[in-house]
Design a protein around this motif. Structure first.
Motif, PDB file in Angstrom:
ATOM      1  N   ALA A   1       1.172  -1.428  -0.353  1.00 33.61           N
ATOM      2  CA  ALA A   1      -0.241   0.039   0.003  1.00 33.61           C
ATOM      3  C   ALA A   1       0.574   1.532  -0.055  1.00 33.61           C
ATOM      4  CB  ALA A   1      -1.244  -0.011   1.471  1.00 33.61           C
ATOM      5  N   GLU A   2       0.669   2.262  -0.617  1.00 33.42           N
ATOM      6  CA  GLU A   2       1.630   3.213  -1.297  1.00 33.42           C
ATOM      7  C   GLU A   2       1.347   4.453  -0.193  1.00 33.42           C
ATOM      8  OE1 GLU A   2      -0.030   4.768  -4.616  1.00 33.42           O
ATOM      9  OE2 GLU A   2       2.101   3.957  -5.668  1.00 33.42           O
ATOM     10  N   TRP A   3      -0.218   4.067   0.630  1.00 34.38           N
ATOM     11  CA  TRP A   3      -0.577   5.080   1.902  1.00 34.38           C
ATOM     12  C   TRP A   3      -0.021   4.729   3.560  1.00 34.38           C
ATOM     13  CZ3 TRP A   3      -3.417   9.616   1.416  1.00 34.38           C
ATOM     14  CH2 TRP A   3      -4.225  10.058   1.928  1.00 34.38           C
ATOM     15  N   ASN A   4       1.145   5.712   4.320  1.00 36.89           N
ATOM     16  CA  ASN A   4       1.536   5.981   5.259  1.00 36.89           C
ATOM     17  C   ASN A   4       3.097   4.953   4.203  1.00 36.89           C
ATOM     18  OD1 ASN A   4      -0.291   7.273   7.299  1.00 36.89           O
ATOM     19  ND2 ASN A   4      -0.950   4.803   7.584  1.00 36.89           N
ATOM     20  N   GLU A   5       3.188   5.382   3.793  1.00 39.99           N
ATOM     21  CA  GLU A   5       4.229   5.638   2.503  1.00 39.99           C
ATOM     22  C   GLU A   5       5.537   4.702   3.363  1.00 39.99           C
ATOM     23  OE1 GLU A   5       6.877   5.903  -1.512  1.00 39.99           O
ATOM     24  OE2 GLU A   5       6.317   7.295  -0.631  1.00 39.99           O
TER      25      GLU A   5
ATOM     26  N   THR B   1       5.206   1.382   4.991  1.00 43.58           N
ATOM     27  CA  THR B   1       5.074   0.639   3.790  1.00 43.58           C
ATOM     28  C   THR B   1       6.232   0.313   3.451  1.00 43.58           C
ATOM     29  OG1 THR B   1       4.313   1.922   2.746  1.00 43.58           O
ATOM     30  CG2 THR B   1       2.882   0.953   3.746  1.00 43.58           C
TER      31      THR B   1
ATOM     32  N   PRO C   1      -2.937   1.976  -4.140  1.00 44.64           N
ATOM     33  CA  PRO C   1      -2.845   3.117  -3.329  1.00 44.64           C
ATOM     34  C   PRO C   1      -2.851   3.300  -2.212  1.00 44.64           C
ATOM     35  CG  PRO C   1      -4.907   3.361  -5.213  1.00 44.64           C
ATOM     36  CD  PRO C   1      -4.036   1.220  -5.204  1.00 44.64           C
ATOM     37  N   GLY C   2      -3.965   2.332  -1.629  1.00 46.29           N
ATOM     38  CA  GLY C   2      -3.827   1.755   0.107  1.00 46.29           C
ATOM     39  C   GLY C   2      -3.986   0.660   0.659  1.00 46.29           C
ATOM     40  N   SER C   3      -4.435   0.157   1.779  1.00 48.17           N
ATOM     41  CA  SER C   3      -4.496  -0.828   2.992  1.00 48.17           C
ATOM     42  C   SER C   3      -6.161  -1.521   2.082  1.00 48.17           C
ATOM     43  CB  SER C   3      -4.194  -0.816   3.728  1.00 48.17           C
ATOM     44  OG  SER C   3      -2.916  -0.203   4.255  1.00 48.17           O
TER      45      SER C   3
ATOM     46  N   GLY D   1       0.458  -2.922   4.117  1.00 46.52           N
ATOM     47  CA  GLY D   1      -0.099  -1.669   4.824  1.00 46.52           C
ATOM     48  C   GLY D   1      -0.135  -1.717   5.621  1.00 46.52           C
TER      49      GLY D   1
ATOM     50  N   VAL E   1      -2.409   0.881   8.515  1.00 47.06           N
ATOM     51  CA  VAL E   1      -3.668   1.816   8.892  1.00 47.06           C
ATOM     52  C   VAL E   1      -3.378   2.663  10.704  1.00 47.06           C
ATOM     53  CG1 VAL E   1      -6.555   2.031   8.949  1.00 47.06           C
ATOM     54  CG2 VAL E   1      -4.877   0.053   7.880  1.00 47.06           C
TER      55      VAL E   1
END
Length: 155
Positions: free
Chosen positions: A26-30, A33, A60-62, A85, A87
């Motif tokens: 997942a790119e979110w909270n790169e 991750t 893109p995200g988890s 990922g 969250v």
């Protein structure tokens, strides 16, 4: 973000140099991750998996890990999938919905394809807890996810 290896070597009955792994990140909270990814690669290569047999795909995200994991597990050449990922809980119930959906989706991907699809998603209350689990004082859960994938293939 360096940290101790948490699980080390696995005594495997199979030739891991011939196994192919997909890591869906997942790119979110790169920041988190990427550290999980580095841990997963270290866990795999440290146990004899060839770097050329590791395929990375970003989502893109988890929330998107479930579908990305399913797509990779459906590839005939892939033996196991690791979904990574992070969250971090906020002020709304969004956290609960995302975590539950991802856990369910990753589980379903494994059951549907009958391949190991590993849940390597941090679900933390704050960023520091995530950092502690992504190469910090509590090790690297990405590496633990890689070890889990190896153990499930060995099953």
């Amino acid at each position: 973000m360096a940290g101790p290896l948490t699980s080390g070597k696995v005594k495997s009955k199979i030739d891991l140099s011939k196994k192919k792994f997909a890591i869906v990140v997942a790119e979110w909270n790169e920041e988190i991750t990427e550290a999980l990814y580095e841990g997963a690669v270290a866990g795999l290569t440290g146990n004899g998996v060839k770097k050329s047999n590791i395929v990375r795909k970003n989502v893109p995200g988890s929330f998107e890990l479930s579908l990305g994991g399913l797509w990779m597990a459906e590839e005939k050449k892939i033996d196991a999938v690791i979904c990574l990922g992070c969250v971090i809980q906020g002020d709304t119930p969004h956290f609960d919905y995302i975590c539950q959906a991802v856990a369910y989706g990753v589980t379903e991907a494994g059951l549907k394809t009958r391949k190991p699809v590993i849940f390597g998603v941090l679900t933390t209350l704050n960023k520091q807890q995530a950092l502690d689990r992504a190469g910090g004082k509590l090790g690297n859960k990405g590496e633990e996810a890689a070890i889990t994938a190896i153990k499930m293939l060995d099953f």
